[in-house]
Write a protein that holds these residues in place. Structure first.
Motif, short mmCIF file in Angstrom:
data_model
loop_
_atom_site.label_atom_id
_atom_site.label_comp_id
_atom_site.label_asym_id
_atom_site.label_seq_id
_atom_site.Cartn_x
_atom_site.Cartn_y
_atom_site.Cartn_z
N ARG A 28 0.83 -1.12 -0.23
CA ARG A 28 -0.21 0.43 -0.16
C ARG A 28 1.12 1.48 0.17
NH1 ARG A 28 -3.83 -2.46 4.40
NH2 ARG A 28 -5.98 -3.51 3.51
N LYS A 29 1.63 1.25 0.86
CA LYS A 29 2.81 2.24 0.36
C LYS A 29 3.28 2.71 -0.57
CE LYS A 29 7.41 3.92 3.17
NZ LYS A 29 7.81 3.21 4.16
N PHE A 30 3.78 1.57 -1.40
CA PHE A 30 4.48 1.44 -2.84
C PHE A 30 3.75 2.13 -3.55
CE2 PHE A 30 8.47 1.01 -0.12
CZ PHE A 30 9.19 1.32 -0.15
N ILE A 31 2.26 2.02 -3.38
CA ILE A 31 1.18 1.88 -4.22
C ILE A 31 0.85 3.61 -4.31
CG2 ILE A 31 -0.56 1.29 -5.33
CD1 ILE A 31 -1.05 -1.24 -4.70
N ALA A 32 0.85 4.08 -3.06
CA ALA A 32 0.50 5.34 -2.31
C ALA A 32 1.68 6.73 -3.63
CB ALA A 32 0.27 5.96 -1.69
N LYS A 33 2.82 6.39 -3.25
CA LYS A 33 3.97 7.02 -3.87
C LYS A 33 3.73 7.11 -5.28
CE LYS A 33 7.91 5.76 -0.24
NZ LYS A 33 8.31 7.19 -0.06
N PHE A 34 4.11 5.65 -5.84
CA PHE A 34 3.95 5.61 -7.25
C PHE A 34 2.88 6.34 -8.00
CE2 PHE A 34 1.83 3.81 -11.54
CZ PHE A 34 2.80 3.64 -12.35
N LEU A 35 1.28 6.46 -7.24
CA LEU A 35 0.61 7.65 -7.69
C LEU A 35 0.71 8.71 -7.63
CD1 LEU A 35 -2.67 5.95 -6.19
CD2 LEU A 35 -2.29 5.81 -8.59
N ASP A 36 1.62 9.30 -6.84
CA ASP A 36 2.12 10.95 -6.15
C ASP A 36 3.83 10.82 -7.62
OD1 ASP A 36 0.52 11.48 -4.43
OD2 ASP A 36 1.56 10.79 -3.05
N ASP A 37 4.09 9.79 -8.48
CA ASP A 37 5.35 9.87 -8.69
C ASP A 37 5.20 10.32 -10.26
OD1 ASP A 37 8.05 9.67 -10.41
OD2 ASP A 37 7.76 7.36 -9.74
N GLY A 38 5.80 11.83 -10.88
CA GLY A 38 5.41 12.37 -12.18
C GLY A 38 6.03 11.59 -13.21
N SER A 39 7.19 10.71 -13.17
CA SER A 39 8.03 9.87 -13.75
C SER A 39 7.07 9.24 -14.57
CB SER A 39 9.22 9.32 -12.79
OG SER A 39 9.16 8.32 -12.46
N TYR A 40 6.67 8.59 -14.62
CA TYR A 40 6.32 7.37 -15.22
C TYR A 40 4.62 8.47 -16.07
CZ TYR A 40 2.86 4.09 -16.94
OH TYR A 40 2.22 2.69 -18.13
N PRO A 41 4.70 9.10 -15.88
CA PRO A 41 4.51 10.36 -16.70
C PRO A 41 4.60 10.73 -17.98
CG PRO A 41 2.46 10.45 -15.24
CD PRO A 41 3.47 10.03 -14.85
N GLU A 42 6.09 10.34 -17.50
CA GLU A 42 6.92 11.77 -18.77
C GLU A 42 7.86 10.59 -19.07
OE1 GLU A 42 9.81 13.56 -16.03
OE2 GLU A 42 8.76 14.51 -14.70
N LEU A 43 8.27 9.09 -18.28
CA LEU A 43 8.72 8.01 -19.68
C LEU A 43 7.21 8.04 -20.91
CD1 LEU A 43 10.48 5.52 -19.81
CD2 LEU A 43 8.61 5.04 -18.41
#
Length: 50
Positions: A28-43
């Motif tokens: 759960r902790k890392f799922i939440a971090k993934f949602l806040d991480d802007g690097s995926y849309p940049e990729l």
């Protein structure tokens, strides 16, 4: 929907995630971090642009 069901719908492998991140609290902790991480849309944009 459970996290396991979410992974299934998205085509992910929850069992593999659970091996790397033992415990639902870490997942759960890392799922939440993934949602806040802007690097995926940049990729995604970078891949679309070649």
């Amino acid at each position: 929907m459970t996290i396991q069901e979410c992974y299934q719908v998205l085509g992910g492998d929850y069992a593999q995630v659970e091996k790397r991140l033992p415990g639902i609290h870490l997942i759960r902790k890392f799922i939440a971090k993934f949602l806040d991480d802007g690097s995926y849309p940049e990729l995604c944009r970078a891949m679309e642009q070649g």
